[in-house]
Design an enzyme around this catalytic site. Structure first.
Site, short mmCIF file in Angstrom:
data_model
loop_
_atom_site.label_atom_id
_atom_site.label_comp_id
_atom_site.label_asym_id
_atom_site.label_seq_id
_atom_site.Cartn_x
_atom_site.Cartn_y
_atom_site.Cartn_z
N ARG A 196 -9.75 -6.04 15.67
CA ARG A 196 -8.97 -6.95 16.81
C ARG A 196 -8.13 -6.15 17.66
O ARG A 196 -7.17 -5.41 17.17
CB ARG A 196 -8.57 -8.36 15.99
CG ARG A 196 -9.66 -9.11 15.23
CD ARG A 196 -9.27 -10.36 14.81
NE ARG A 196 -10.40 -10.95 13.94
CZ ARG A 196 -11.45 -11.63 14.25
NH1 ARG A 196 -11.58 -11.50 15.66
NH2 ARG A 196 -12.29 -11.69 13.43
N ASP A 197 -8.19 -6.62 18.81
CA ASP A 197 -6.95 -5.94 19.73
C ASP A 197 -5.62 -6.45 19.35
O ASP A 197 -5.51 -7.68 19.38
CB ASP A 197 -7.45 -6.07 21.21
CG ASP A 197 -6.64 -5.29 22.19
OD1 ASP A 197 -7.29 -4.49 22.84
OD2 ASP A 197 -5.43 -5.51 22.34
N ILE A 198 -4.69 -5.51 19.45
CA ILE A 198 -3.18 -6.18 19.04
C ILE A 198 -2.73 -7.01 20.13
O ILE A 198 -1.95 -7.86 20.00
CB ILE A 198 -2.31 -4.90 18.74
CG1 ILE A 198 -1.14 -5.19 17.83
CG2 ILE A 198 -2.01 -4.34 20.08
CD1 ILE A 198 -0.53 -3.74 17.29
N ASN A 224 -12.72 1.00 29.80
CA ASN A 224 -11.95 1.47 30.85
C ASN A 224 -11.70 3.08 30.73
O ASN A 224 -11.70 3.74 29.68
CB ASN A 224 -10.60 1.02 30.61
CG ASN A 224 -10.55 -0.38 30.68
OD1 ASN A 224 -11.12 -1.12 31.49
ND2 ASN A 224 -9.55 -1.10 29.83
N VAL A 277 -5.47 4.26 25.62
CA VAL A 277 -5.76 5.03 24.38
C VAL A 277 -6.76 5.81 24.66
O VAL A 277 -7.95 5.36 25.25
CB VAL A 277 -6.19 4.12 23.18
CG1 VAL A 277 -6.20 4.72 21.80
CG2 VAL A 277 -4.82 3.01 23.05
N HIS A 321 -13.65 3.36 23.82
CA HIS A 321 -13.72 2.11 22.98
C HIS A 321 -14.20 1.09 23.95
O HIS A 321 -13.97 0.81 25.17
CB HIS A 321 -12.30 1.73 22.56
CG HIS A 321 -11.18 1.52 23.52
ND1 HIS A 321 -10.52 2.69 23.86
CD2 HIS A 321 -10.50 0.56 24.15
CE1 HIS A 321 -9.76 2.48 24.90
NE2 HIS A 321 -9.52 1.26 24.94
N HIS A 350 -13.91 -3.06 24.85
CA HIS A 350 -13.55 -3.98 24.71
C HIS A 350 -14.71 -5.15 24.57
O HIS A 350 -15.66 -5.22 25.60
CB HIS A 350 -12.56 -4.41 25.90
CG HIS A 350 -11.32 -3.52 26.09
ND1 HIS A 350 -10.06 -3.95 25.50
CD2 HIS A 350 -11.44 -2.11 26.66
CE1 HIS A 350 -9.34 -2.85 25.71
NE2 HIS A 350 -9.88 -1.89 26.43
P1 DGP Z 1 -7.20 0.67 27.00
O1 DGP Z 1 -6.22 0.03 27.81
O2 DGP Z 1 -8.63 0.30 27.52
O3 DGP Z 1 -7.21 1.95 26.62
O4 DGP Z 1 -7.00 -0.41 25.73
C1 DGP Z 1 -6.27 -0.09 24.63
C2 DGP Z 1 -6.35 -1.41 23.75
O5 DGP Z 1 -5.97 -0.79 22.66
C3 DGP Z 1 -5.35 -2.19 24.47
O6 DGP Z 1 -5.90 -3.37 24.70
C4 DGP Z 1 -4.56 -2.43 23.06
C5 DGP Z 1 -5.10 -1.88 22.00
N1 DGP Z 1 -4.14 -1.34 20.97
C6 DGP Z 1 -3.10 -0.33 21.23
N2 DGP Z 1 -2.80 -0.14 20.02
C7 DGP Z 1 -3.22 -0.91 19.23
C8 DGP Z 1 -3.10 -0.58 17.74
O7 DGP Z 1 -2.18 -0.09 17.02
N3 DGP Z 1 -3.90 -1.67 17.03
C9 DGP Z 1 -4.79 -2.51 17.65
N4 DGP Z 1 -5.41 -3.34 16.86
N5 DGP Z 1 -4.95 -2.73 18.95
C10 DGP Z 1 -4.25 -1.59 19.76
#
Ligand code: DGP
Length: 119
Positions: free
Chosen positions: A27-29, A85, A94, A98, A100
């Site tokens: 799950r996205d944070i 992205n 990041v 990945h 989404h």
């Molecule tokens: P992007 O902006 O496309 O690179 O998406 C990176 C996503 O990663 C963003 O929606 C927030 C998520 N994210 C960043 N750090 C963490 C983390 O430590 N844990 C989780 N679960 N999600 C994270």
């Protein structure tokens, strides 16, 4: 090494919903929808620009996992959005590719999220 490699290595916690030999999903944070998952290859590929022929099977596995996860999460029939992205203009933060997966409500169009509008 990004934060996602640390999640793969279980060095930092995440709410993991799916794992196989090549793919992890959690799950996205910072969720942008009722259901917001990140589906990642365990192999670190920084951006879409770094995807080469040798990665084709692996990238296919991301989508096979996405289909399984959507069914398991109960959003397959209603539908969902999958986004990847790339670099600054794509809103990538990041640098480990990945997908989404966003669902649980109609996602609308155009697909700009609030944090991207501010950027
Ligand atoms: P992007 O902006 O496309 O690179 O998406 C990176 C996503 O990663 C963003 O929606 C927030 C998520 N994210 C960043 N750090 C963490 C983390 O430590 N844990 C989780 N679960 N999600 C994270």
């Amino acid at each position: 090494m990004t934060i996602f490699s640390k999640i793969i290595a279980r060095e930092i916690p995440a709410d993991i919903v799916y794992e196989d030999d090549h793919v992890l999903a959690f799950r996205d944070i910072n969720p942008q929808a009722p259901l917001h998952l990140l589906i990642i290859p365990k192999q670190e590929i920084p951006t879409i620009n770094d995807i080469e022929e040798q990665h084709e099977v692996l990238i296919g596995k991301l989508f096979t996992a996405a289909a399984r996860i959507a069914k398991a999460e109960g959003i397959a029939e209603d539908g969902y959005r999958v986004v990847m992205n790339c670099n600054q203009h794509g809103g990538q933060t990041v640098y480990h590719v990945h997908l989404h997966m966003l669902g649980g409500k109609p996602m609308g169009w155009p697909p700009y999220t609030e944090h991207m509008k501010q950027g």
